[in-house]
Scaffold this motif. Structure first.
Motif, PDB file in Angstrom:
ATOM      1  N   ARG A 282       8.206  19.094  10.505  1.00 45.37           N
ATOM      2  CA  ARG A 282       8.928  19.729  11.601  1.00 45.37           C
ATOM      3  C   ARG A 282       9.071  21.226  11.354  1.00 45.37           C
ATOM      4  NH1 ARG A 282      14.387  16.915  13.195  1.00 45.37           N
ATOM      5  NH2 ARG A 282      14.150  18.420  14.886  1.00 45.37           N
ATOM      6  N   ARG A 284       7.029  23.077   9.617  1.00 48.23           N
ATOM      7  CA  ARG A 284       5.716  23.684   9.850  1.00 48.23           C
ATOM      8  C   ARG A 284       5.446  23.829  11.344  1.00 48.23           C
ATOM      9  NH1 ARG A 284       4.206  20.503   5.334  1.00 48.23           N
ATOM     10  NH2 ARG A 284       3.504  18.813   6.681  1.00 48.23           N
ATOM     11  N   LEU A 285       5.875  22.815  12.112  1.00 48.38           N
ATOM     12  CA  LEU A 285       5.711  22.890  13.565  1.00 48.38           C
ATOM     13  C   LEU A 285       6.521  24.037  14.136  1.00 48.38           C
ATOM     14  CD1 LEU A 285       4.763  21.746  16.287  1.00 48.38           C
ATOM     15  CD2 LEU A 285       6.726  20.186  16.215  1.00 48.38           C
ATOM     16  N   PHE A 286       7.785  24.147  13.688  1.00 44.64           N
ATOM     17  CA  PHE A 286       8.638  25.227  14.175  1.00 44.64           C
ATOM     18  C   PHE A 286       8.062  26.585  13.779  1.00 44.64           C
ATOM     19  CE2 PHE A 286      12.494  22.189  13.827  1.00 44.64           C
ATOM     20  CZ  PHE A 286      12.120  21.598  15.023  1.00 44.64           C
ATOM     21  N   GLU A 287       7.577  26.680  12.540  1.00 48.09           N
ATOM     22  CA  GLU A 287       7.019  27.954  12.086  1.00 48.09           C
ATOM     23  C   GLU A 287       5.777  28.313  12.889  1.00 48.09           C
ATOM     24  OE1 GLU A 287       5.662  30.224   7.971  1.00 48.09           O
ATOM     25  OE2 GLU A 287       6.002  28.061   7.978  1.00 48.09           O
ATOM     26  N   ALA A 288       4.935  27.296  13.164  1.00 49.54           N
ATOM     27  CA  ALA A 288       3.740  27.551  13.971  1.00 49.54           C
ATOM     28  C   ALA A 288       4.127  28.008  15.375  1.00 49.54           C
ATOM     29  CB  ALA A 288       2.869  26.286  14.041  1.00 49.54           C
ATOM     30  N   ALA A 289       5.160  27.369  15.926  1.00 47.79           N
ATOM     31  CA  ALA A 289       5.615  27.763  17.257  1.00 47.79           C
ATOM     32  C   ALA A 289       6.143  29.192  17.260  1.00 47.79           C
ATOM     33  CB  ALA A 289       6.692  26.799  17.748  1.00 47.79           C
ATOM     34  N   LEU A 290       6.935  29.537  16.241  1.00 49.05           N
ATOM     35  CA  LEU A 290       7.480  30.895  16.150  1.00 49.05           C
ATOM     36  C   LEU A 290       6.364  31.916  15.952  1.00 49.05           C
ATOM     37  CD1 LEU A 290      10.624  30.264  13.910  1.00 49.05           C
ATOM     38  CD2 LEU A 290      10.580  30.721  16.361  1.00 49.05           C
ATOM     39  N   ASN A 291       5.388  31.550  15.111  1.00 50.47           N
ATOM     40  CA  ASN A 291       4.276  32.476  14.867  1.00 50.47           C
ATOM     41  C   ASN A 291       3.364  32.623  16.073  1.00 50.47           C
ATOM     42  OD1 ASN A 291       4.924  33.251  12.244  1.00 50.47           O
ATOM     43  ND2 ASN A 291       3.922  31.480  11.336  1.00 50.47           N
ATOM     44  N   SER A 292       3.359  31.607  16.949  1.00 53.87           N
ATOM     45  CA  SER A 292       2.512  31.652  18.139  1.00 53.87           C
ATOM     46  C   SER A 292       3.222  32.272  19.334  1.00 53.87           C
ATOM     47  CB  SER A 292       2.057  30.228  18.504  1.00 53.87           C
ATOM     48  OG  SER A 292       1.365  29.618  17.444  1.00 53.87           O
ATOM     49  N   ALA A 293       4.516  32.476  19.225  1.00 54.98           N
ATOM     50  CA  ALA A 293       5.285  32.998  20.357  1.00 54.98           C
ATOM     51  C   ALA A 293       4.798  34.384  20.745  1.00 54.98           C
ATOM     52  CB  ALA A 293       6.772  33.034  20.007  1.00 54.98           C
ATOM     53  N   ASN A 310       8.078  37.500  13.047  1.00 51.28           N
ATOM     54  CA  ASN A 310       6.820  36.823  13.389  1.00 51.28           C
ATOM     55  C   ASN A 310       5.718  37.844  13.701  1.00 51.28           C
ATOM     56  OD1 ASN A 310       7.585  37.730  15.927  1.00 51.28           O
ATOM     57  ND2 ASN A 310       7.143  35.803  16.951  1.00 51.28           N
TER      58      ASN A 310
END
Length: 581
Positions: A282, A284-293, A310
């Motif tokens: 979770r 990693r998912l949150f970090e990926a989402a933040l990095n993709s924002a 980010n």
């Protein structure tokens, strides 16, 4: 006798051969239903009717009995016999010796070890068994309360005895669903483990660090590369703190020493590993989402020092994560366009635990300015104390520029880019309010071009439009003060607002400049065009006290300038007096 002499506390049942043992274990009545089933079977390989090898094969093929660990007692120390017993699933192998004292010591150590295993398996309490026909097996109270969540566990272990111990611990740890299949898959080499994990990814890997084809930390590294998102628990016979630290650094989630498990240690480690893996997934998912924002996201501590940002923040500002961490956004981005009161209100809001939103002008690393929509949210701990702030940043420079362009088009003439009637009315209203407060005066000049219609009719509208643009430039040159306004009302009509004058003659000076400027020939392409202008002047407060009245009276004065022969100016008062005469 050896068990008795070793003083191991255990209830012992004795049978003479393998067949009698199976009959005892499978009996549907009698002692087995009322007592606990065996925690351990000590098996002699050489027995009448059914020897130990046949018994092992039969036992491992019985779903209800296959999890009971078996330790072989034999006079043979030949490696071939030991390996054969392990292949058949024996959990251990003890050689009978002529030295009774040595044999008794071996039995004592064996008994103590398996007593700990039994204690772990039963969670420190006696398991009461009762009859319940479900798929041909016996169910105990502990199994009846097992979790309905089934997980897949891959055990990479070359020792069949150790695998049997692991199997018993997992079985008793409540990691198997009612009626479900065995959650364990076994591989005796790293190659087999890699192949098994690749074919069907497990939820957990239990990994021995001493395998026939791989030893040490390299074993962990290899499995981590194969299943990077699966938790690995290292099980080893070496109680080595440095090795444990190296295994954890290589990617293992836990490290347990065989034979030294505390109460339910293995089951607890597996559950924790699964939960931790889910949490890490979770995260990693949150970090990926933040990095993709698309928006910049910055996390600071309670003192506004950056702890994370980010990639969108870097793209927006040109400031890398390494450059941002440890610094304050106000030090990196501040332009000075927001005053101290602005920041006071912002801090007052977020320190009160409320979300603050607003717009700021910030500075990029290269010094350029940009408009930013900013939202700051406090992050609190379970006690409500603020620990961090999360700032969401959006570069709205393009939006602001678009809004400004729209506003400009709404208030300016499209051809000449001069203020239009709406903007003129607004500025005249503001100027009137100012001169009322200051008890001052202003002048409004209404201009209409002379001989403009023949230009349009003979040379076309394109030439006429170019002429109007040139007229606008000359008019602006005649009125250089920023407080004054040159506007186009439409067609060939223009207005000049002199926002503050000391006397009416100041308007006469400007009118003279305008008459002279527009009397000079206009070179439009191959054409030299001669025009002039008629000007009407209204002065506040003598000729009107509001926007409508001043515009109307200046227009009237311009009409009389036309009648006076064009290329001249007239005041509104002079017009009325002439009309009265």
């Amino acid at each position: 006798m050896a068990l008795s002499e070793s003083q191991v506390e255990a209830e012992v049942e004795h049978v003479v051969d393998g067949r009698e043992a199976l009959e005892y274990l499978r009996r549907q009545g009698g002692r087995f239903l009322l007592a606990r089933r065996p925690d351990l079977i000590l098996l002699d390989l050489n027995m009448p009717r059914m020897d130990g090898r046949e018994f092992l094969a039969e036992l491992r093929g019985d779903q209800a009995l296959c999890s009971i660990p078996v330790v072989v007692l034999s006079t043979s120390a030949v490696d071939r016999d030991v390996l054969a017993a392990r292949r058949l699933g024996a959990a251990g192998y003890v050689v009978k010796t002529a030295d009774v004292g040595v044999f008794i010591e071996e039995i004592r150590r064996l008994g103590e070890y398996w007593s700990r295993v039994a204690f772990l398996a039963h969670n420190g309490k006696r398991t009461e068994w009762r009859a319940d026909r479900r798929g041909g097996r016996w169910w105990g109270d502990e199994e009846m309360s097992e979790s309905t969540q089934q997980i897949s566990i891959l055990v990479i272990e070359d020792d069949a005895g150790d695998f049997g111990l692991i199997q018993a611990n997992i079985r008793r740890a409540g990691l198997r669903r009612l009626g479900g299949g065995e959650p364990l898959r076994w591989a005796s080499t790293l190659v087999d483990g890699v192949r098994t994990a690749t074919a069907a990814k497990p939820d957990v890997v239990l990994l021995d660090l001493s395998l026939p084809d791989s030893t040490g930390i390299a074993t962990v590294q290899m499995m981590r590369s194969v299943v990077p998102d699966v938790p690995i628990i290292v099980l080893t016979g070496a109680d080595d703190h440095q090795l444990a630290a190296a295994a954890l650094e290589a990617g293992a989630q836990d490290y347990l020493v065989k034979g030294q498990f505390e109460h339910d240690a293995l089951g607890r480690a597996i559950r924790h590993a699964v939960v931790r893996q889910k949490l890490e997934s979770r995260l990693r998912l949150f970090e990926a989402a933040l990095n993709s924002a698309a928006n910049g996201i910055v996390i600071t501590d309670v003192h506004a020092t950056v702890v994370w940002a980010n990639p969108a923040f870097t793209r927006m500002t040109g400031i890398s994560l390494a450059e941002a961490v440890g610094n304050k956004p106000s030090e990196m981005l501040n332009t000075g366009q927001q005053d101290a009161e602005f920041y006071h209100r912002m801090w007052e809001t977020i320190l009160d635990g409320r979300v603050w939103s607003g717009e700021v002008v910030n500075r990029r690393k290269d010094g350029s300015l940009y408009d930013e929509a900013l939202t700051i949210s406090p992050v609190t701990d379970i006690n409500g104390r603020i620990q961090h702030f999360v700032a969401i940043k959006q570069d709205i420079s393009e939006r602001k520029a678009t809004e400004e362009r729209v506003q400009h088009l709404a208030h300016h003439d499209q051809l000449t880019d001069l203020p239009n009637r709406a903007l003129l009315s607004d500025r005249l209203s503001q100027a009137l309010a100012q001169v009322r407060r200051d008890r001052a005066t202003l002048a409004l000049m209404f201009l209409d071009l002379d001989q403009f219609k023949p230009v349009n009719d003979t040379l076309g509208h394109d030439v006429g439009d170019l002429l109007l643009k040139e007229v606008a430039l000359r008019l602006k040159a005649c009125v250089p003060r920023e407080t004054d306004t040159v506007a186009r009302l439409g067609g060939d009509e223009f207005v000049i607002l002199l926002a503050q004058i000391e006397r009416a003659m100041d308007a006469v000076l400007v009118a003279g400049k305008v008459l002279a400027a527009l009397k000079r020939p206009f070179l439009i392409g191959p054409h030299a065009l001669d025009i002039s202008v008629s000007i009407g002047i209204a002065v506040y407060p003598q000729h009107g006290e509001d926007v409508g009245q001043l515009l109307k009276n200046a227009d009237t004065a311009m009409y009389y300038a036309k009648k006076a022969g064009r290329n001249c100016y007239r005041f509104f008062r002079a017009v009325t007096e002439a009309a009265g005469a």
